[in-house]
Write a protein that holds these residues in place. Sequence first.
Motif, short mmCIF file in Angstrom:
data_model
loop_
_atom_site.label_atom_id
_atom_site.label_comp_id
_atom_site.label_asym_id
_atom_site.label_seq_id
_atom_site.Cartn_x
_atom_site.Cartn_y
_atom_site.Cartn_z
N UNK A 132 0.83 -1.20 0.00
CA UNK A 132 0.00 0.00 0.00
C UNK A 132 0.87 1.25 0.00
N UNK A 133 1.90 1.23 0.84
CA UNK A 133 2.85 2.35 0.85
C UNK A 133 4.15 1.89 1.49
N UNK A 134 5.20 2.68 1.27
CA UNK A 134 6.49 2.42 1.91
C UNK A 134 6.96 3.70 2.59
N UNK A 135 7.88 3.52 3.50
CA UNK A 135 8.54 4.66 4.14
C UNK A 135 10.02 4.34 4.27
N UNK A 136 10.85 5.40 4.22
CA UNK A 136 12.28 5.27 4.47
C UNK A 136 12.60 5.99 5.78
N UNK A 137 13.29 5.31 6.69
CA UNK A 137 13.73 5.93 7.93
C UNK A 137 15.25 5.87 8.00
N UNK A 166 21.96 9.27 2.11
CA UNK A 166 20.80 10.05 1.69
C UNK A 166 20.33 10.96 2.82
N UNK A 167 19.86 12.14 2.44
CA UNK A 167 19.29 13.06 3.43
C UNK A 167 17.83 12.70 3.69
N UNK A 168 17.28 13.12 4.83
CA UNK A 168 15.86 12.85 5.10
C UNK A 168 14.94 13.36 4.00
N UNK A 169 15.27 14.51 3.41
CA UNK A 169 14.41 15.05 2.34
C UNK A 169 14.47 14.16 1.09
N UNK A 170 15.64 13.61 0.79
CA UNK A 170 15.75 12.70 -0.34
C UNK A 170 14.95 11.42 -0.10
N UNK A 171 15.01 10.92 1.12
CA UNK A 171 14.25 9.72 1.46
C UNK A 171 12.76 9.99 1.34
N UNK A 172 12.33 11.14 1.82
CA UNK A 172 10.90 11.47 1.74
C UNK A 172 10.46 11.61 0.29
N UNK A 173 11.30 12.25 -0.51
CA UNK A 173 10.98 12.44 -1.93
C UNK A 173 10.85 11.09 -2.64
N UNK A 174 11.77 10.18 -2.35
CA UNK A 174 11.74 8.86 -2.99
C UNK A 174 10.50 8.06 -2.57
#
Length: 338
Positions: A132-137, A166-174
Amino acid sequence: MQLDNRAQTLLKALVERYIADGQPVGSRALSKISGLDLSPATIRNIMADLEELGYVASPHTSAGRVPTPRGYRIFVDTLLTVQPIDESAVESTLRPQAQPPHKLIANAAQMLSSLSQFAGVVLSPRHESVFQQIEFLRLGEKRILLVIVAPGGDVQNRLLLTDVDYTPSQLQQSANFINQHYGGLAFDEVRTRMQGELRQLRDDMGRLMQAAVEAGSEAMADSSDDMVISGERNLLSVSDLSSNMSSLRQMFDMFEQKTGLMQLLDVSSKASGVQIFIGGESTLVPMDEMSVVTAPYTSNGRIVGTLGVIGPTRMAYERVIPIVDITSRLLSNALSHN
């Protein structure tokens, strides 16, 4: 071979008595419990015929007889009178409510064990690797936790070790890109579609997303054949299964390795209704003294898994069969309304 009414009545009485007390049943006892007005000689002749047909056997230490796997089979297929149980007394355990599927499955295994006093087993639903969705931490430098949420609410985690920090913003964008474009699809399909679509992104971001898809696919595959077993220790108090060290070792090897048990449950999922696998008759059951009563369960009308009770061949089938049947229906209803 079709048995006449007298032979069926005597075989039914013998199996029921043997299940109750575990002792070979003699002609004198059968004359008392069968309700037939037959002479002991006539009963002995009928029992000799049943033995010749392979439905009963005579232990060397007794003049009485015990049922064979073939005798158990005709008993459960044609002679058994199933005892109804009160469904309302057990439905609260699997009542449709906001519970994740893995919790419902664990509850079902525990309920099977508790009601039968044997071992309960549930083969978890087969996953289609849909997310359904993924998250990067971000856990640290070049260490990322991939969190995968399935449509049913189950969560899988995988650790990704990357070449880039990777920066947090890059992880969120991906994560946003994957969820927006591919959420609700299977990882295998995402892998194919990504090959062309990610060329527009920077190489580092593309590599991260591809790593997430590969890890997600592996995570779903690892969880697709999970098996929940409850109440194995109950079988230690069953003398038929724990009477010698070889039997004990064989039984717990089955629980530890799970492969044979999963094969049996997989076979059961291809048939409708309750199935009974009797030791000594079915090559899928590793011990002659063991039987497995199974039934498939569904989600929204589609078979997604199998559950059952593992116990001795000398079990009260008339009680275990409705336990398995009701648990299957309750779990199906709970999963469909979840």
